[in-house]
Design a protein around this motif. Structure first.
Motif, PDB file in Angstrom:
ATOM      1  N   PRO A 375      36.489  32.528  37.360  1.00  0.00           N
ATOM      2  CA  PRO A 375      37.130  32.728  36.058  1.00  0.00           C
ATOM      3  C   PRO A 375      36.150  33.265  35.026  1.00  0.00           C
ATOM      4  CG  PRO A 375      37.812  30.640  36.996  1.00  0.00           C
ATOM      5  CD  PRO A 375      36.739  31.170  37.889  1.00  0.00           C
ATOM      6  N   GLY A 376      36.595  34.260  34.276  1.00  0.00           N
ATOM      7  CA  GLY A 376      35.759  34.883  33.258  1.00  0.00           C
ATOM      8  C   GLY A 376      35.101  36.163  33.702  1.00  0.00           C
ATOM      9  N   GLU A 377      35.144  36.498  34.997  1.00  0.00           N
ATOM     10  CA  GLU A 377      34.517  37.715  35.495  1.00  0.00           C
ATOM     11  C   GLU A 377      35.527  38.861  35.493  1.00  0.00           C
ATOM     12  OE1 GLU A 377      31.076  35.903  38.430  1.00  0.00           O
ATOM     13  OE2 GLU A 377      32.917  36.731  39.302  1.00  0.00           O
ATOM     14  N   TYR A 378      35.001  40.059  35.253  1.00  0.00           N
ATOM     15  CA  TYR A 378      35.829  41.273  35.217  1.00  0.00           C
ATOM     16  C   TYR A 378      35.814  41.892  36.613  1.00  0.00           C
ATOM     17  CZ  TYR A 378      37.994  45.470  33.303  1.00  0.00           C
ATOM     18  OH  TYR A 378      38.866  46.491  33.024  1.00  0.00           O
ATOM     19  N   VAL A 379      37.018  41.997  37.223  1.00  0.00           N
ATOM     20  CA  VAL A 379      37.089  42.434  38.609  1.00  0.00           C
ATOM     21  C   VAL A 379      38.186  43.473  38.766  1.00  0.00           C
ATOM     22  CG1 VAL A 379      36.290  40.186  39.472  1.00  0.00           C
ATOM     23  CG2 VAL A 379      38.736  40.609  39.224  1.00  0.00           C
ATOM     24  N   ARG A 380      38.159  44.077  39.924  1.00  0.00           N
ATOM     25  CA  ARG A 380      39.231  44.976  40.342  1.00  0.00           C
ATOM     26  C   ARG A 380      39.688  44.534  41.729  1.00  0.00           C
ATOM     27  NH1 ARG A 380      41.169  49.930  38.928  1.00  0.00           N
ATOM     28  NH2 ARG A 380      42.225  51.127  40.583  1.00  0.00           N
ATOM     29  N   ILE A 381      40.983  44.167  41.823  1.00  0.00           N
ATOM     30  CA  ILE A 381      41.565  43.709  43.089  1.00  0.00           C
ATOM     31  C   ILE A 381      42.679  44.676  43.451  1.00  0.00           C
ATOM     32  CG2 ILE A 381      42.707  41.817  44.290  1.00  0.00           C
ATOM     33  CD1 ILE A 381      41.506  39.903  42.236  1.00  0.00           C
ATOM     34  N   GLY A 382      42.437  45.491  44.456  1.00  0.00           N
ATOM     35  CA  GLY A 382      43.420  46.495  44.815  1.00  0.00           C
ATOM     36  C   GLY A 382      43.590  47.490  43.686  1.00  0.00           C
ATOM     37  N   GLU A 383      44.792  47.571  43.140  1.00  0.00           N
ATOM     38  CA  GLU A 383      45.087  48.486  42.047  1.00  0.00           C
ATOM     39  C   GLU A 383      45.061  47.799  40.683  1.00  0.00           C
ATOM     40  OE1 GLU A 383      49.932  48.008  42.632  1.00  0.00           O
ATOM     41  OE2 GLU A 383      49.009  49.980  42.627  1.00  0.00           O
ATOM     42  N   THR A 387      40.223  40.675  33.727  1.00  0.00           N
ATOM     43  CA  THR A 387      39.371  39.486  33.691  1.00  0.00           C
ATOM     44  C   THR A 387      40.084  38.334  34.397  1.00  0.00           C
ATOM     45  OG1 THR A 387      38.437  40.184  31.586  1.00  0.00           O
ATOM     46  CG2 THR A 387      38.129  37.885  32.205  1.00  0.00           C
ATOM     47  N   VAL A 388      39.386  37.663  35.297  1.00  0.00           N
ATOM     48  CA  VAL A 388      39.954  36.534  36.026  1.00  0.00           C
ATOM     49  C   VAL A 388      40.105  35.359  35.065  1.00  0.00           C
ATOM     50  CG1 VAL A 388      39.638  34.940  37.946  1.00  0.00           C
ATOM     51  CG2 VAL A 388      38.908  37.325  38.166  1.00  0.00           C
ATOM     52  N   THR A 389      41.322  34.831  34.978  1.00  0.00           N
ATOM     53  CA  THR A 389      41.574  33.666  34.120  1.00  0.00           C
ATOM     54  C   THR A 389      41.697  32.372  34.912  1.00  0.00           C
ATOM     55  OG1 THR A 389      43.962  34.096  34.201  1.00  0.00           O
ATOM     56  CG2 THR A 389      42.721  35.073  32.381  1.00  0.00           C
ATOM     57  N   THR A 390      42.291  32.441  36.110  1.00  0.00           N
ATOM     58  CA  THR A 390      42.506  31.232  36.907  1.00  0.00           C
ATOM     59  C   THR A 390      42.399  31.582  38.384  1.00  0.00           C
ATOM     60  OG1 THR A 390      44.047  30.373  35.253  1.00  0.00           O
ATOM     61  CG2 THR A 390      44.080  29.324  37.412  1.00  0.00           C
ATOM     62  N   VAL A 391      41.647  30.746  39.111  1.00  0.00           N
ATOM     63  CA  VAL A 391      41.626  30.803  40.571  1.00  0.00           C
ATOM     64  C   VAL A 391      42.272  29.520  41.056  1.00  0.00           C
ATOM     65  CG1 VAL A 391      40.214  31.015  42.647  1.00  0.00           C
ATOM     66  CG2 VAL A 391      39.540  32.204  40.561  1.00  0.00           C
ATOM     67  N   GLY A 392      43.589  29.583  41.326  1.00  0.00           N
ATOM     68  CA  GLY A 392      44.334  28.396  41.682  1.00  0.00           C
ATOM     69  C   GLY A 392      44.401  28.173  43.177  1.00  0.00           C
ATOM     70  N   LEU A 414      43.288  37.912  51.040  1.00  0.00           N
ATOM     71  CA  LEU A 414      42.625  37.950  52.341  1.00  0.00           C
ATOM     72  C   LEU A 414      42.509  39.376  52.869  1.00  0.00           C
ATOM     73  CD1 LEU A 414      44.321  34.871  54.041  1.00  0.00           C
ATOM     74  CD2 LEU A 414      42.069  34.976  52.976  1.00  0.00           C
ATOM     75  N   ASN A 415      43.439  40.269  52.488  1.00  0.00           N
ATOM     76  CA  ASN A 415      43.454  41.640  53.001  1.00  0.00           C
ATOM     77  C   ASN A 415      43.157  42.668  51.919  1.00  0.00           C
ATOM     78  OD1 ASN A 415      44.297  40.675  55.587  1.00  0.00           O
ATOM     79  ND2 ASN A 415      46.398  40.544  54.826  1.00  0.00           N
ATOM     80  N   ALA A 416      42.752  42.233  50.730  1.00  0.00           N
ATOM     81  CA  ALA A 416      42.498  43.158  49.628  1.00  0.00           C
ATOM     82  C   ALA A 416      40.989  43.274  49.376  1.00  0.00           C
ATOM     83  CB  ALA A 416      43.205  42.678  48.356  1.00  0.00           C
ATOM     84  N   THR A 417      40.578  44.460  48.942  1.00  0.00           N
ATOM     85  CA  THR A 417      39.181  44.700  48.571  1.00  0.00           C
ATOM     86  C   THR A 417      39.013  44.457  47.086  1.00  0.00           C
ATOM     87  OG1 THR A 417      38.973  46.361  50.308  1.00  0.00           O
ATOM     88  CG2 THR A 417      37.311  46.382  48.552  1.00  0.00           C
ATOM     89  N   SER A 418      38.059  43.648  46.735  1.00  0.00           N
ATOM     90  CA  SER A 418      37.835  43.310  45.326  1.00  0.00           C
ATOM     91  C   SER A 418      36.464  43.821  44.885  1.00  0.00           C
ATOM     92  CB  SER A 418      37.905  41.794  45.110  1.00  0.00           C
ATOM     93  OG  SER A 418      36.919  41.127  45.867  1.00  0.00           O
ATOM     94  N   THR A 419      36.405  44.255  43.636  1.00  0.00           N
ATOM     95  CA  THR A 419      35.167  44.729  43.023  1.00  0.00           C
ATOM     96  C   THR A 419      34.855  43.855  41.823  1.00  0.00           C
ATOM     97  OG1 THR A 419      35.675  47.004  43.681  1.00  0.00           O
ATOM     98  CG2 THR A 419      33.987  46.695  41.983  1.00  0.00           C
ATOM     99  N   ASN A 420      33.658  43.284  41.824  1.00  0.00           N
ATOM    100  CA  ASN A 420      33.235  42.401  40.747  1.00  0.00           C
ATOM    101  C   ASN A 420      32.262  43.164  39.851  1.00  0.00           C
ATOM    102  OD1 ASN A 420      32.144  40.330  39.112  1.00  0.00           O
ATOM    103  ND2 ASN A 420      32.579  38.810  40.691  1.00  0.00           N
ATOM    104  N   TYR A 421      32.685  43.428  38.596  1.00  0.00           N
ATOM    105  CA  TYR A 421      31.848  44.170  37.663  1.00  0.00           C
ATOM    106  C   TYR A 421      30.878  43.283  36.901  1.00  0.00           C
ATOM    107  CZ  TYR A 421      35.199  47.956  38.413  1.00  0.00           C
ATOM    108  OH  TYR A 421      35.994  48.914  38.974  1.00  0.00           O
ATOM    109  N   THR A 422      31.126  41.981  36.909  1.00  0.00           N
ATOM    110  CA  THR A 422      30.349  41.075  36.066  1.00  0.00           C
ATOM    111  C   THR A 422      29.215  40.420  36.827  1.00  0.00           C
ATOM    112  OG1 THR A 422      32.367  40.621  34.841  1.00  0.00           O
ATOM    113  CG2 THR A 422      30.550  39.105  34.485  1.00  0.00           C
ATOM    114  N   ARG A 423      29.366  40.237  38.136  1.00  0.00           N
ATOM    115  CA  ARG A 423      28.426  39.423  38.901  1.00  0.00           C
ATOM    116  C   ARG A 423      26.984  39.926  38.763  1.00  0.00           C
ATOM    117  NH1 ARG A 423      29.559  36.256  43.167  1.00  0.00           N
ATOM    118  NH2 ARG A 423      31.350  35.734  41.851  1.00  0.00           N
ATOM    119  N   LEU A 424      26.773  41.237  38.868  1.00  0.00           N
ATOM    120  CA  LEU A 424      25.418  41.797  38.833  1.00  0.00           C
ATOM    121  C   LEU A 424      25.102  42.486  37.510  1.00  0.00           C
ATOM    122  CD1 LEU A 424      25.329  43.325  42.425  1.00  0.00           C
ATOM    123  CD2 LEU A 424      24.556  41.069  41.677  1.00  0.00           C
ATOM    124  N   SER A 425      25.869  42.191  36.465  1.00  0.00           N
ATOM    125  CA  SER A 425      25.668  42.893  35.193  1.00  0.00           C
ATOM    126  C   SER A 425      24.528  42.320  34.368  1.00  0.00           C
ATOM    127  CB  SER A 425      26.960  42.834  34.369  1.00  0.00           C
ATOM    128  OG  SER A 425      27.284  41.483  34.036  1.00  0.00           O
TER     129      SER A 425
END
Length: 540
Positions: A375-383, A387-392, A414-425
């Protein structure tokens, strides 16, 4: 009052039906022993005015037990009224039959066989019981003929009925006031101020539950008082006194069975409470331990703050499931067929509905333990990008730059490619890039200069690390230049790129250079650059 009368009539009919069922109840058949060699068949009781005087368990000659009851009943009813009754038992042996007669004033009234006595009871002892029952019936029969007894019975019954009606009326009035008070507290504003969980107003539902409980409790109280009233009235008249005693014995038997069941289940209930108390203690220890890991107060080589929350939930669920399995045999009624049927039904429903849930839960666990995003990281999941608000447990929610909340099932992750813009920023920020294509006739140092000048004028672009230009391709007609800049907030990349593109266009237009994107067939005679433009407001 009409409603009270209808309820009263219904309860009277119900209790009369219960009374009839008790009065016609067939006693248990005797054992298979037959000392006289007589065939034992279904016993037939002799009931008069709710008193079971005797039970015939074997035939006599060609008379079945039912025929013996009919003949004996005629003789009992034909006993003449007398100031004194001399009741005695005379043993008799006749051919293969052994038994005796119950004599009333030297007249044969009830014939008993040895096999009529219950198991473990001798004929003499059983004859004493029969004579006591017969003597009790004769006393009630004689009392029934006395006007004084009937008069007092009617008087006491009338007083009891008046008290009963008054009590039911008061209960109805109290019920109406209680329901009115409960309905008055259905106000959402008042409810919101009292009980609110997760933004849901619970007070209206609590009031509805209390209303139902109040109605059910009132019905139970009226039913109990109706039972007591009917029992009391029946016991005021000799003719129905036996039925009144049967009702009393019936409710006392039910109460005693319930009480004994509660007493027998107390040790098991104590064990259930002890098991759940221990489970609660273990859950609290696990909760405190992993909360300290989540907050960084405790370091562990096995868990980190990112996975501590999910691990805590898993362990707590496993602890409670284990405690339920251990406590199940101690739950009162768990060995009954009804309880087993309900358990099988619940298990079937869970198994049918958990096929999709399991995949969702596993997806959420994989996301958590793979540390793909938090939560709080800026990501791209598929299309989707945001910003991730909740991982339930079942889904993940992200908020886009357009203030949209998108819910993505964990099974999709499980089958989607995600890109995390915040992790290595951190600490250098997020890299944002854009590209332009310029012809070979333009010196590449000039292009670098123009791109870096545009980056310097863009708000939100960090000065350190410095923007960089890379020549990523030498195509047939042009060179591809890529500008790399660093920004602090990933959510602002769209706005930063928009402003950066504006400054790039201005810089190249000022230098009379044409941006060749995406493709072109030949060099134009004159560079195609935008003309100077003044806003209408400035012209005025």
């Amino acid at each position: 009052m009409a409603r009270v009368a209808s309820w009263f009539l219904f309860l009277c009919v119900f209790f009369c039906a219960t009374l009839w069922a008790q009065a016609t109840e067939t006693p248990e058949p005797p054992g298979e022993e037959d000392p006289d060699g007589l065939s034992l068949i279904e016993p037939a009781p002799l009931n008069l005015w709710g008193i079971e005087i005797a039970t015939f368990r074997a035939p006599y000659r060609h008379f079945s037990p039912v025929s013996r009851v009919a003949n004996t009943q005629e003789r009992v009813r034909a006993i003449a009224v007398a100031p004194h009754y001399r009741i005695e038992f005379v043993p008799v042996i006749e051919e293969q039959y052994r038994g005796g007669w119950v004599m009333v004033n030297d007249e044969r009234i009830i014939g008993l066989l040895t096999v009529d006595a219950p198991m473990g009871v001798g004929l003499e002892a059983y004859a004493e019981q029969v004579m006591d029952n017969l003597r009790q019936w004769l006393e009630r029969r004689d009392a029934q003929a006395r006007p004084k007894v009937l008069l007092f019975g009617l008087l006491y019954s009338a007083l009891a009925t008046a008290c009963f009606v008054l009590l039911v009326f008061l209960l109805q009035r109290g019920r109406q006031r209680l329901l009115s008070w409960l309905e008055a507290h259905h106000n959402p504003k008042l409810a919101g101020g009292l009980i609110q969980v997760g933004g849901i107003q619970l007070m209206p539902y609590v009031m509805m539950l209390l209303t139902g409980i109040a109605r059910l409790l009132l019905f139970g109280i009226i039913a109990l008082f109706s039972y007591l009233w009917l029992t009391y009235v029946l016991r005021q008249f000799p003719f129905t006194k036996g039925f009144g005693h049967r009702l009393t014995d019936y409710i006392v038997g039910i109460a005693s069975d319930i009480g004994l069941a509660i007493l027998h289940s107390i040790p098991d209930l104590v064990m259930v409470v002890l098991i759940f108390w221990m489970a609660s203690g273990v859950s609290e220890i696990v909760r405190n331990l992993f909360l300290r890991i989540e907050r960084g107060r405790l370091r562990s080589p096995l868990f980190d703050p990112e996975t501590a929350k999910a691990t805590r939930r898993i362990i707590v669920v496993l602890v409670w499931l284990f405690s339920i399995v251990v406590a199940y045999p101690y739950i009162p009624g768990s060995d009954t067929e009804a309880f087993k049927g309900v358990s099988v039904f619940i298990g079937l429903i869970v198994s049918l509905g958990s096929a999709g849930i399991v995949s969702q839960v596993l997806g959420g666990l994989i996301v958590v333990y793979s540390r793909a995003f938090q939560p709080g990281e800026y990501v791209r999941i598929g299309e989707y990008e945001g910003t991730v608000t909740t991982v339930g447990v079942l889904s993940t929610k992200i908020k886009t730059i357009k203030k949209e909340e998108i819910t993505i099932p964990n099974a999709v992750l499980l089958n989607a490619t995600s890109t995390n813009y915040t992790r290595l920023s951190k600490p250098d920020g997020v890299i944002v890039s854009t590209s332009v294509t310029i012809g070979y006739d333009t010196p590449w140092p000039q292009v670098h200069h123009l791109l870096l000048s545009a980056a310097a004028k863009t708000e939100g672009v960090r000065e350190t690390p410095e923007p960089q230009v890379r020549q990523t391709a030498l195509s047939d007609w042009y060179v591809e230049y890529r500008l790399l800049v660093h920004i602090d907030d990933p959510e602002a990349q769209v706005a930063v790129l928009s402003e950066l593109h504006q400054h790039i266009q201005d810089e190249f237009a000022g230098a009379d250079l044409q941006i060749m994107s995406p493709h072109f067939m030949a060099q134009p005679d004159k560079p195609l650059v935008p003309m100077a433009w003044t806003p209408p407001a400035a012209k005025e």
